[in-house]
Design a protein around this motif. Sequence first.
Motif, PDB file in Angstrom:
ATOM      1  N   ASN A 506      -1.820  -1.905   8.874  1.00  0.00           N
ATOM      2  CA  ASN A 506      -0.819  -2.019   9.941  1.00  0.00           C
ATOM      3  C   ASN A 506      -0.464  -3.480  10.208  1.00  0.00           C
ATOM      4  O   ASN A 506       0.696  -3.814  10.468  1.00  0.00           O
ATOM      5  CB  ASN A 506      -1.350  -1.363  11.215  1.00  0.00           C
ATOM      6  CG  ASN A 506      -1.523   0.131  11.061  1.00  0.00           C
ATOM      7  OD1 ASN A 506      -0.777   0.770  10.313  1.00  0.00           O
ATOM      8  ND2 ASN A 506      -2.501   0.694  11.756  1.00  0.00           N
ATOM      9  N   ASP A 507      -1.470  -4.369  10.126  1.00  0.00           N
ATOM     10  CA  ASP A 507      -1.198  -5.799  10.323  1.00  0.00           C
ATOM     11  C   ASP A 507      -0.307  -6.347   9.211  1.00  0.00           C
ATOM     12  O   ASP A 507       0.632  -7.123   9.473  1.00  0.00           O
ATOM     13  CB  ASP A 507      -2.514  -6.568  10.380  1.00  0.00           C
ATOM     14  CG  ASP A 507      -3.359  -6.190  11.584  1.00  0.00           C
ATOM     15  OD1 ASP A 507      -2.790  -5.694  12.575  1.00  0.00           O
ATOM     16  OD2 ASP A 507      -4.585  -6.387  11.525  1.00  0.00           O
ATOM     17  N   LEU A 508      -0.588  -5.950   7.962  1.00  0.00           N
ATOM     18  CA  LEU A 508       0.249  -6.420   6.848  1.00  0.00           C
ATOM     19  C   LEU A 508       1.668  -5.886   6.966  1.00  0.00           C
ATOM     20  O   LEU A 508       2.641  -6.594   6.665  1.00  0.00           O
ATOM     21  CB  LEU A 508      -0.373  -5.977   5.521  1.00  0.00           C
ATOM     22  CG  LEU A 508      -1.709  -6.592   5.130  1.00  0.00           C
ATOM     23  CD1 LEU A 508      -2.127  -6.124   3.747  1.00  0.00           C
ATOM     24  CD2 LEU A 508      -1.648  -8.115   5.147  1.00  0.00           C
ATOM     25  N   ASP A 549       6.383 -10.311  -1.606  1.00  0.00           N
ATOM     26  CA  ASP A 549       6.303  -9.214  -2.576  1.00  0.00           C
ATOM     27  C   ASP A 549       4.849  -8.921  -2.972  1.00  0.00           C
ATOM     28  O   ASP A 549       4.483  -7.758  -3.182  1.00  0.00           O
ATOM     29  CB  ASP A 549       7.127  -9.552  -3.813  1.00  0.00           C
ATOM     30  CG  ASP A 549       8.633  -9.493  -3.531  1.00  0.00           C
ATOM     31  OD1 ASP A 549       9.002  -8.882  -2.512  1.00  0.00           O
ATOM     32  OD2 ASP A 549       9.404 -10.064  -4.324  1.00  0.00           O
ATOM     33  N   VAL A 550       4.030  -9.963  -3.108  1.00  0.00           N
ATOM     34  CA  VAL A 550       2.619  -9.742  -3.440  1.00  0.00           C
ATOM     35  C   VAL A 550       1.912  -8.982  -2.305  1.00  0.00           C
ATOM     36  O   VAL A 550       1.116  -8.074  -2.544  1.00  0.00           O
ATOM     37  CB  VAL A 550       1.917 -11.091  -3.718  1.00  0.00           C
ATOM     38  CG1 VAL A 550       0.401 -10.909  -3.754  1.00  0.00           C
ATOM     39  CG2 VAL A 550       2.403 -11.680  -5.029  1.00  0.00           C
ATOM     40  N   ILE A 551       2.227  -9.348  -1.067  1.00  0.00           N
ATOM     41  CA  ILE A 551       1.619  -8.642   0.064  1.00  0.00           C
ATOM     42  C   ILE A 551       2.076  -7.189   0.086  1.00  0.00           C
ATOM     43  O   ILE A 551       1.288  -6.279   0.362  1.00  0.00           O
ATOM     44  CB  ILE A 551       1.965  -9.366   1.379  1.00  0.00           C
ATOM     45  CG1 ILE A 551       1.390 -10.784   1.369  1.00  0.00           C
ATOM     46  CG2 ILE A 551       1.437  -8.589   2.576  1.00  0.00           C
ATOM     47  CD1 ILE A 551       1.765 -11.604   2.587  1.00  0.00           C
ATOM     48  N   LYS A 552       3.357  -6.974  -0.226  1.00  0.00           N
ATOM     49  CA  LYS A 552       3.847  -5.591  -0.288  1.00  0.00           C
ATOM     50  C   LYS A 552       3.135  -4.809  -1.379  1.00  0.00           C
ATOM     51  O   LYS A 552       2.811  -3.627  -1.203  1.00  0.00           O
ATOM     52  CB  LYS A 552       5.359  -5.589  -0.526  1.00  0.00           C
ATOM     53  CG  LYS A 552       6.176  -6.052   0.669  1.00  0.00           C
ATOM     54  CD  LYS A 552       7.668  -5.988   0.353  1.00  0.00           C
ATOM     55  CE  LYS A 552       8.500  -6.425   1.559  1.00  0.00           C
ATOM     56  NZ  LYS A 552       9.957  -6.377   1.257  1.00  0.00           N
ATOM     57  N   TRP A 553       2.906  -5.454  -2.522  1.00  0.00           N
ATOM     58  CA  TRP A 553       2.187  -4.775  -3.610  1.00  0.00           C
ATOM     59  C   TRP A 553       0.764  -4.420  -3.180  1.00  0.00           C
ATOM     60  O   TRP A 553       0.295  -3.291  -3.408  1.00  0.00           O
ATOM     61  CB  TRP A 553       2.157  -5.683  -4.833  1.00  0.00           C
ATOM     62  CG  TRP A 553       1.130  -5.246  -5.856  1.00  0.00           C
ATOM     63  CD1 TRP A 553       1.255  -4.235  -6.762  1.00  0.00           C
ATOM     64  CD2 TRP A 553      -0.169  -5.793  -6.027  1.00  0.00           C
ATOM     65  NE1 TRP A 553       0.096  -4.122  -7.493  1.00  0.00           N
ATOM     66  CE2 TRP A 553      -0.789  -5.071  -7.071  1.00  0.00           C
ATOM     67  CE3 TRP A 553      -0.862  -6.840  -5.421  1.00  0.00           C
ATOM     68  CZ2 TRP A 553      -2.069  -5.354  -7.505  1.00  0.00           C
ATOM     69  CZ3 TRP A 553      -2.138  -7.114  -5.848  1.00  0.00           C
ATOM     70  CH2 TRP A 553      -2.733  -6.388  -6.869  1.00  0.00           C
ATOM     71  N   LEU A 554       0.076  -5.357  -2.540  1.00  0.00           N
ATOM     72  CA  LEU A 554      -1.283  -5.102  -2.083  1.00  0.00           C
ATOM     73  C   LEU A 554      -1.306  -4.006  -1.016  1.00  0.00           C
ATOM     74  O   LEU A 554      -2.179  -3.129  -1.028  1.00  0.00           O
ATOM     75  CB  LEU A 554      -1.891  -6.386  -1.519  1.00  0.00           C
ATOM     76  CG  LEU A 554      -3.362  -6.330  -1.084  1.00  0.00           C
ATOM     77  CD1 LEU A 554      -4.259  -6.002  -2.256  1.00  0.00           C
ATOM     78  CD2 LEU A 554      -3.783  -7.648  -0.442  1.00  0.00           C
TER      79      LEU A 554
END
Length: 787
Positions: A506-508, A549-554
């Motif tokens: 939820n934080d991400l 984009d990397v955070i979205k992938w994770l």
Amino acid sequence: RGYVVQGWDELRLTGKDTWYHLQEQRIGPDQVFICQCPYGRQRACVHARFLIAHPDTALATPPAVGSVVLFQRETHQEPHVSQFSVGTGGTRGIKHHVFVTYHGLDGGEGQWNCSRNAGDPCVHVMAAYVSPASDNMDVGPEGQSPDAADGLATIDSTMSPRCPPQLPPSVSHLPIAIPRWALLPGEAPPHATSLPPAFPPHTIPLMPSASCGYHTPRKFYDPLMSSKSISCTVFMLTCAQTHELEVQACPACPPQARHHIGPDAQDHGLFNFNNRILISHDLLDEYTSAYTLSETPFTAWTQGVSRHYTTYRSPHPFMSDDTFRRVWFAFVSLQDYSCPGDCPLWGPFPADTIWDGVTLAFNQKHLLPSLTPPTLSPPETISRTEMRHVSQQQCIPDKHVCSALRHFIDLRGHMQASPATAHLSSSGVRMRGLERMHLEEELAPSVAFIELALVELSPALKTLFHAGFGVNRLEVSTGSELDYPDFIDMSAEESVLQVVNWRAQNDLLRFVTTPNETTCTLLVSVPCVYSLVENYAMLDDPYPLAVIDVIKWLLGRAHQTLACLLEGGSSLSDVAWGNLDADWQETGCFYTQPPIRILPSYPRLPHDTRPEPPEERGGQCSKYYSTYKTQGLTGGIMCCWCTHSICYGFHCIPHEEGRNDVFSAILTRWPVAPKLVVYDFAYALGPYCLTCEPEFFADTLFAIDDFHARGHTKCSPASFLSTYAGLDPRLAKINTSAAECGNSGLHWLRKSVSYMSQSHAIVYTHVFISIWNRLKRQRLAISASME
């Protein structure tokens, strides 16, 4: 072959009331006789000589290995006397056979004694009690049990549903106040605690509370019956004196037993053990105080008291350590040390919990079937067939890519850790340069392989890796845009949910939806992501598209893994445990809160529910297997602590400690899973809990504290609480050493508990933890009053 033989006095040429085991065995041409009687240990005794002279004499059938034989039964008077020969299951030879004697009627409620273990009923008494031999006490024509002629089966604790035999309770039966130094602020004792007289009267009279402890229900004092006085020994702090005790013959017990109704003696500050031994409350409380302050075995303490008695010229010596042990356990059974076990600051269900296994174990030969840890599912359990194992839960699912990435990070770190070359000679500089060239040549193919694999997962991930560690960066030793922990967590063997749990997801999501300084502070729940974003904070574009984009992938990997775990799973239902009235002294499971759920079974998770293997598991973290070794003892106890070092309960572990010990205790007692679970083996506990009950544990962070971090060589930074505490001050203030403070005290008990029976070990541990909690609550109350 083995035999049971009667003792023989070779001086008087008469039989004795003792029994011994004799073993006959042929080894080659020799006929060997081994007898345990006093004469057989030195030379050929009368029993061996008899067998040599009469080899064809038909004697009693020898007991089988691990069997129970009733070889003698005296019924001409009451109470009846039965003699058993009990063998230890799985062992051979007479050395592992003992005698168990039963005095009483055929119901089994009489007195049991073991020739090897005095005091509390041991495993040999339990074996005799549950064996078929005790179900039929009729003696055959040759003086042996009919079962013995047919041979007995190996002891099985599940043969009979009988309860284990208990020693007769003490004559004193009224509640006894706990010591004043253990009372909580504002707590009133359950009854009057006026100081008793310094010395009791010469004759201790009968009172209405007088009773006989040998009969159930108790027989109380009858003023219409006649009474008499008998001599007794009263043990005080510095001396023991002879006093007179007024008693009545118990009308319910057999006359031959000579049991009496005796005074409780509580008003005199005395504990009446058996009408012959009375001991002051002060003296018994002194031992309670001693063993809760430092390591104090019964033997050492009784020797110290004996020296005091000698110094003060006591008319009688102090009792033996075995007798005092029995008296003390009978005494504390009348004291109520229970208190509100929950922390006054946290309440009944702490959000931050610390779990730790303590090697506080007793011998497995004393293990009884009544021991019931929360890891055992009752027969009425529900079956969670929908729960299954999900493979490839790592951030990067391909294990070959993960391995290559970790190897690359190790070598790259070695290059950056190389010392400066200023102090080296020209030849040394050339050698250092050759080493760097060799490492660069070795890393170049790995970089190409890793970048090719990462672009398939996320092009943005490949972009960030190339910018920080690509071929063009191999010659750069400092100034990389990325820190190593960012990719260490992503290449870890742990589940992606260890890096990003449900709360962190939820934080991400809030950050990638609206990236700004406010939402960036939420990323402290995912340290590797916070470090990644922090590296770009000083640039013109603090939140580049590649980072988002990397955070979205994770985030997608974490959401996908959690969805697979939740697929088809139903919510837990609060089903009350069917045995709420179970006695913790028998089950070995004591928690401040009763169970609110039944522990389900997981038939589709055979690898997650089977016992832990005793050997290492290849390349995975092997600290668990290198720390705990079996030494013929039980698995110790599992304790739950809050951050203020108050113990919320414990349970005995029959065998090795495992992740199921923490999982089952939380699942059956916590209405909502704790937000933080600190455990030495959190790296294994987290995936286990999320596989069995993903919805219940979705918000929980599993972490290893600083004290236990040493030795976890294969765990990523996401498994350590220090990683999160460095970014989140709310976690930094957590006292993760609270459990170790309590464990350091529990370690004082290890030597004493290792020699105790199961029931004694449970009570001994419970009294210590109860007093520990009371003293901690006293300190918290003092601290609160000073604020």
